[in-house]
Design an enzyme around this catalytic site. Sequence first.
Site, PDB file in Angstrom:
ATOM      1  N   SER A 138       5.140  65.395   4.597  1.00 21.56           N
ATOM      2  CA  SER A 138       4.892  66.776   5.039  1.00 21.56           C
ATOM      3  C   SER A 138       3.511  67.267   4.652  1.00 21.56           C
ATOM      4  O   SER A 138       3.031  68.276   5.168  1.00 21.56           O
ATOM      5  CB  SER A 138       5.931  67.720   4.427  1.00 21.56           C
ATOM      6  OG  SER A 138       5.756  67.800   3.013  1.00 21.56           O
ATOM      7  N   ARG A 187      11.757  63.466   4.764  1.00 23.48           N
ATOM      8  CA  ARG A 187      12.368  64.286   3.697  1.00 23.48           C
ATOM      9  C   ARG A 187      11.304  64.943   2.821  1.00 23.48           C
ATOM     10  O   ARG A 187      11.473  65.087   1.615  1.00 23.48           O
ATOM     11  CB  ARG A 187      13.328  63.440   2.861  1.00 23.48           C
ATOM     12  CG  ARG A 187      14.509  62.929   3.676  1.00 23.48           C
ATOM     13  CD  ARG A 187      15.450  62.074   2.861  1.00 23.48           C
ATOM     14  NE  ARG A 187      16.593  61.689   3.680  1.00 23.48           N
ATOM     15  CZ  ARG A 187      16.583  60.698   4.575  1.00 23.48           C
ATOM     16  NH1 ARG A 187      15.485  59.981   4.737  1.00 23.48           N
ATOM     17  NH2 ARG A 187      17.648  60.419   5.301  1.00 23.48           N
ATOM     18  N   GLY A 188      10.222  65.317   3.449  1.00 25.48           N
ATOM     19  CA  GLY A 188       9.153  66.000   2.735  1.00 25.48           C
ATOM     20  C   GLY A 188       8.053  65.081   2.253  1.00 25.48           C
ATOM     21  O   GLY A 188       6.967  65.541   1.896  1.00 25.48           O
ATOM     22  N   TYR A 212      28.351  68.535   4.782  1.00 23.58           N
ATOM     23  CA  TYR A 212      27.189  69.124   4.119  1.00 23.58           C
ATOM     24  C   TYR A 212      27.664  70.238   3.193  1.00 23.58           C
ATOM     25  O   TYR A 212      28.131  71.288   3.647  1.00 23.58           O
ATOM     26  CB  TYR A 212      26.207  69.708   5.141  1.00 23.58           C
ATOM     27  CG  TYR A 212      25.481  68.708   6.005  1.00 23.58           C
ATOM     28  CD1 TYR A 212      25.507  67.346   5.736  1.00 23.58           C
ATOM     29  CD2 TYR A 212      24.741  69.132   7.106  1.00 23.58           C
ATOM     30  CE1 TYR A 212      24.836  66.450   6.537  1.00 23.58           C
ATOM     31  CE2 TYR A 212      24.049  68.238   7.906  1.00 23.58           C
ATOM     32  CZ  TYR A 212      24.106  66.898   7.623  1.00 23.58           C
ATOM     33  OH  TYR A 212      23.430  66.001   8.419  1.00 23.58           O
TER      34      TYR A 212
END
Length: 331
Positions: free
Chosen positions: A212, A208-209, A56
Amino acid sequence: MQKRTLGSTGPAVSALGLGAMSMSGSYGEVDRAESIATVHAALEAGVTLIDTGDFYGMGHNELLLAEALRGRDRDSYLLSVKFGELRGPLPGPGARDCRPEAVRNFLAHSLTRLGTDHVDIYRPARLDPAVPIEETVGAIKELIEAGYVRHLGLSEVDAATIRRAHAVHPVADLQIEYSVISRAVEPDILPTLRELGIGMTAYGVLGRGLISGHWKPGREAAPGDFRAYSPRFAKENVEHNLALVEALRAVAETKGCTVAQLVIAWVAAQGEDIVPLVGARTRERLAEALPALGVRLTEDDLAAIEKAVPRGAARGDRYPAAAMSALGVGN
């Protein structure tokens, strides 16, 4: 903070974990100070499980966590670390290396970057097709016996691979994408985990949103944002997928919660052996996620969610085509 145990051999962890990937540029630019403040807020709220990967931000994420965790009691949190993904300075898909000598090398670098003498859960990020899983797990087993690793984890592998790995050393948990729009684990993976006494840490619980409740029609992904290449965010798919979110919003309103809280609660309701990972990169998003553990879903609520978003309702793969072949299950 509620606790859950990762399988029959794994550690007790907070019922909600913090995924740190988004703090290292996967979704565009980030604020380092805000990232650190978010880690601190998570710890203060009782979150004990923090997930990262040595790739990452090419080590950035581990160094960031080392800074955020400096001075904290090492027994007050658990680090889950993924390894094996190879990267280069040029764009394009990378390769994998899960040879035993590579496992030891990756861990040595992670221990240094994280500023710790052990990681709590160590796992290959993806299956290396060139290396038998028994060899990779055997190397991690040696590191467990030497005290550098506490527990073995897996990530994005199929049921057969889980069985082969577990035969070499008990697996604490499988990390895999699981959400109301990503349910490929249900037919084979989840029953296998429960048969063997293995837990699950579920990532991508907010898609990943996408689910959301904050992604808006017409929104463009920022430069460097992974979602610019995600089929589910593509123009031909995103409008359909956001209609599913609006159906979820109607259910959330009946529960007096946000869409994000509803979909996190849905994952948590699928079993006490599942720990949702929330990739919050700001204190605001973390503060929204935490109350999800208090949302109690009845059978009627679960039926309403199923009606709003039946399994397989989302359009588009969860990864670009080049990455889908590396996954143990599909969408």
